[in-house]
Design an enzyme around this catalytic site. Structure first.
Site, PDB file in Angstrom:
ATOM      1  CB  CYS A 243      20.855  -0.121  22.397  1.00 21.30           C
ATOM      2  SG  CYS A 243      19.763  -0.666  21.094  1.00 21.30           S
TER       3      CYS A 243
ATOM      4  CG  HIS B 276      18.396   1.955  25.301  1.00 17.76           C
ATOM      5  ND1 HIS B 276      18.350   2.806  24.224  1.00 17.76           N
ATOM      6  CD2 HIS B 276      18.043   0.725  24.824  1.00 17.76           C
ATOM      7  CE1 HIS B 276      17.985   2.125  23.152  1.00 17.76           C
ATOM      8  NE2 HIS B 276      17.787   0.862  23.482  1.00 17.76           N
TER       9      HIS B 276
ATOM     10  CG  ASN C 240      15.092   1.454  20.777  1.00 19.78           C
ATOM     11  OD1 ASN C 240      16.168   2.040  20.686  1.00 19.78           O
ATOM     12  ND2 ASN C 240      15.005   0.191  21.162  1.00 19.78           N
TER      13      ASN C 240
HETATM   14  O1  UT7 Z   1      16.963  -1.399  21.988  1.00 19.53           O
HETATM   15  C1  UT7 Z   1      16.968  -2.745  21.683  1.00 19.53           C
HETATM   16  C2  UT7 Z   1      16.466  -3.493  22.816  1.00 19.53           C
HETATM   17  N1  UT7 Z   1      15.100  -3.896  22.563  1.00 19.53           N
HETATM   18  C3  UT7 Z   1      14.257  -4.089  23.577  1.00 19.53           C
HETATM   19  O2  UT7 Z   1      14.605  -3.850  24.687  1.00 19.53           O
HETATM   20  C4  UT7 Z   1      12.882  -4.664  23.292  1.00 19.53           C
HETATM   21  C5  UT7 Z   1      12.412  -5.469  24.476  1.00 19.53           C
HETATM   22  N2  UT7 Z   1      11.147  -6.108  24.244  1.00 19.53           N
HETATM   23  C6  UT7 Z   1       9.971  -5.444  24.182  1.00 19.53           C
HETATM   24  O3  UT7 Z   1       9.966  -4.230  24.303  1.00 19.53           O
HETATM   25  C7  UT7 Z   1       8.705  -6.214  24.016  1.00 19.53           C
HETATM   26  O4  UT7 Z   1       8.979  -7.605  24.123  1.00 19.53           O
HETATM   27  C8  UT7 Z   1       7.984  -5.944  22.665  1.00 19.53           C
HETATM   28  C9  UT7 Z   1       7.426  -4.526  22.676  1.00 19.53           C
HETATM   29  C10 UT7 Z   1       8.947  -6.116  21.505  1.00 19.53           C
HETATM   30  C11 UT7 Z   1       6.834  -6.900  22.471  1.00 19.53           C
HETATM   31  O5  UT7 Z   1       5.937  -6.818  23.565  1.00 19.53           O
HETATM   32  P1  UT7 Z   1       5.435  -8.114  24.313  1.00 19.53           P
HETATM   33  O6  UT7 Z   1       4.522  -7.663  25.360  1.00 19.53           O
HETATM   34  O7  UT7 Z   1       6.651  -8.906  24.741  1.00 19.53           O
HETATM   35  O8  UT7 Z   1       4.622  -8.849  23.185  1.00 19.53           O
HETATM   36  P2  UT7 Z   1       4.816 -10.338  22.622  1.00 19.53           P
HETATM   37  O9  UT7 Z   1       5.998 -10.431  21.754  1.00 19.53           O
HETATM   38  O10 UT7 Z   1       4.660 -11.320  23.757  1.00 19.53           O
HETATM   39  O11 UT7 Z   1       3.522 -10.474  21.698  1.00 19.53           O
HETATM   40  C12 UT7 Z   1       2.194 -10.472  22.279  1.00 19.53           C
HETATM   41  C13 UT7 Z   1       1.204 -10.455  21.130  1.00 19.53           C
HETATM   42  C14 UT7 Z   1       1.477 -11.516  20.077  1.00 19.53           C
HETATM   43  O12 UT7 Z   1       0.229 -11.982  19.603  1.00 19.53           O
HETATM   44  P3  UT7 Z   1      -0.382 -13.375  20.167  1.00 19.53           P
HETATM   45  O13 UT7 Z   1       0.609 -14.422  19.806  1.00 19.53           O
HETATM   46  O14 UT7 Z   1      -0.541 -13.186  21.644  1.00 19.53           O
HETATM   47  O15 UT7 Z   1      -1.679 -13.480  19.430  1.00 19.53           O
HETATM   48  C15 UT7 Z   1       2.142 -10.749  18.970  1.00 19.53           C
HETATM   49  O16 UT7 Z   1       1.975 -11.341  17.710  1.00 19.53           O
HETATM   50  O17 UT7 Z   1       1.258  -9.202  20.460  1.00 19.53           O
HETATM   51  C16 UT7 Z   1       1.429  -9.429  19.050  1.00 19.53           C
HETATM   52  N3  UT7 Z   1       2.156  -8.310  18.478  1.00 19.53           N
HETATM   53  C17 UT7 Z   1       1.535  -7.203  18.049  1.00 19.53           C
HETATM   54  N4  UT7 Z   1       0.249  -6.849  18.011  1.00 19.53           N
HETATM   55  C18 UT7 Z   1      -0.051  -5.639  17.514  1.00 19.53           C
HETATM   56  C19 UT7 Z   1       3.492  -8.176  18.316  1.00 19.53           C
HETATM   57  N5  UT7 Z   1       3.758  -6.975  17.782  1.00 19.53           N
HETATM   58  C20 UT7 Z   1       2.565  -6.350  17.608  1.00 19.53           C
HETATM   59  C21 UT7 Z   1       2.189  -5.108  17.103  1.00 19.53           C
HETATM   60  N6  UT7 Z   1       0.895  -4.782  17.083  1.00 19.53           N
HETATM   61  N7  UT7 Z   1       3.106  -4.192  16.663  1.00 19.53           N
END
Ligand code: UT7
Length: 316
Positions: free
Chosen positions: A110, A243, A273
């Site tokens: 990225c 980004h 993204n």
């Molecule tokens: O360009 C490349 C660089 N990439 C980035 O910069 C990405 C950086 N990271 C992020 O943007 C965030 O970490 C994410 C958007 C990927 C994830 O958000 P988060 O707030 O960190 O969520 P998490 O991974 O802590 O997951 C929280 C919950 C989990 O469920 P439980 O375990 O709390 O029951 C996940 O399983 O959200 C769940 N989850 C979803 N739920 C609905 C993960 N993805 C999804 C989804 N829809 N698409």
């Protein structure tokens, strides 16, 4: 001598993929994606190749700049999703444009577009007159469409800049810290009989929370570093082009740095993204909006797999 921006262009595939459509194929919802990432819809290739997107952005940038393909001294493409490992995406675009200059790709994930600008600056220091720099991605081909933690985030698109001689590129910073456990896209392993084969998983693998922490720290540090290297204060920066990975990353970093929201640009809601394409697409939108004035400062910053990050200041 560095460069100035002569023209920009961008190209998105026609197919819009909404959060509601994704909710029909994955266990997700418009509410989760909107609140956690800030995306409502993204563009997805159906018939378009990465080269088609790159060519579309390049022709728009060339038209805006008034430069013809024969006048280019170099084409540099930033991408992780070229249609082929070889020839490069840049060579594919060179052939489509009918240009005769050297052409090559840069891969810094990225952060690739700012790495490509830095590479271009080196060629200007050696006497180049016009360089085409493109960021283009077809990430829909690298996503595991059964993995809701990545499938909802990425989109396809391309942005391009035609650069000419000038002194707009005021300061820059590139960073890399080799680490493949946080964010990676493994290659196909091939079929060598002399090689131990694990399961082939050539998809985007991401530890979202670790990437998030790296992203906010990198964005704050890199922007502060390039602003002070330029002899400026954060308040002098008219536009921040970050980004587009997550609206919360952008808002949290801007708040920490005291950057007003209206100066920190976002199009993630519509575009998602697009990795190396996100900065040139957003810059093209800024230039075409008519909001940018001569003499204003743009700060760009990015972060991604590598882990890499990069930032620069451009005075228009
Ligand atoms: O360009 C490349 C660089 N990439 C980035 O910069 C990405 C950086 N990271 C992020 O943007 C965030 O970490 C994410 C958007 C990927 C994830 O958000 P988060 O707030 O960190 O969520 P998490 O991974 O802590 O997951 C929280 C919950 C989990 O469920 P439980 O375990 O709390 O029951 C996940 O399983 O959200 C769940 N989850 C979803 N739920 C609905 C993960 N993805 C999804 C989804 N829809 N698409």
């Amino acid at each position: 001598m560095s460069f100035r921006i002569l023209g920009t262009g961008s190209c998105l595939p026609a197919r819009i993929l909404t959060n509601n459509e994704l909710s029909e194929i994955l266990d997700t919802s418009d509410e989760w994606i909107s609140q956690r990432v800030g995306i409502k819809e993204r563009r997805i290739c159906t018939t378009e190749t990465t080269a088609d997107l790159a060519y579309g952005a390049a022709t728009a940038a060339l038209e805006k700049s008034g430069i013809s393909p024969e006048c280019l001294d170099m084409i540099i493409c930033a991408t992780v999703s070229s249609d082929s490992a070889a020839p490069s995406l840049a060579c594919a675009v060179q052939a489509m444009l009918g240009a005769r200059c050297p052409a090559m790709d840069v891969n810094a994930a990225c952060s690739g577009f700012i790495y490509a600008l830095e590479t271009a600056a080196g060629f200007f220091a050696r006497g180049a007159k016009n360089i085409l720099v493109i960021g283009a991605e077809r990430l829909s081909g690298l996503v595991d469409w059964s993995d809701r933690s990545t499938a909802v985030i990425f989109g396809d698109g391309a942005g391009a800049m035609v650069l000419g001689e000038g002194n707009s590129y005021i300061s820059s910073k590139l960073f890399a810290r080799g680490n493949s456990s946080v964010l990676s896209i493994p290659s196909h392993r091939g079929s060598s009989p002399f090689y131990e084969h694990d399961a082939d998983t050539p998809f985007i693998h991401m530890n979202g929370q670790e990437t998030y922490k790296f992203a906010v720290n990198a964005m704050c540090k890199d922007l502060s570093d390039v602003v002070s290297a330029a002899g400026l204060a954060m308040a002098d920066i008219n536009w921040v082009v970050p980004h587009q990975a997550n609206a919360r990353i952008i808002d949290a970093s801007a708040a920490k740095l005291g950057i007003p929201q209206e100066r920190c640009l976002k199009n993630i809601e519509r575009v998602g993204n697009t990795s190396a394409a996100s900065i040139p697409i957003l810059t093209d939108e800024l230039l075409r909006s008519g909001k940018l004035r001569d003499g204003e400062y743009i700060a760009m910053c990015s972060f991604g797999a590598g882990l890499t990050s990069a930032a620069c200041i451009i005075k228009v």
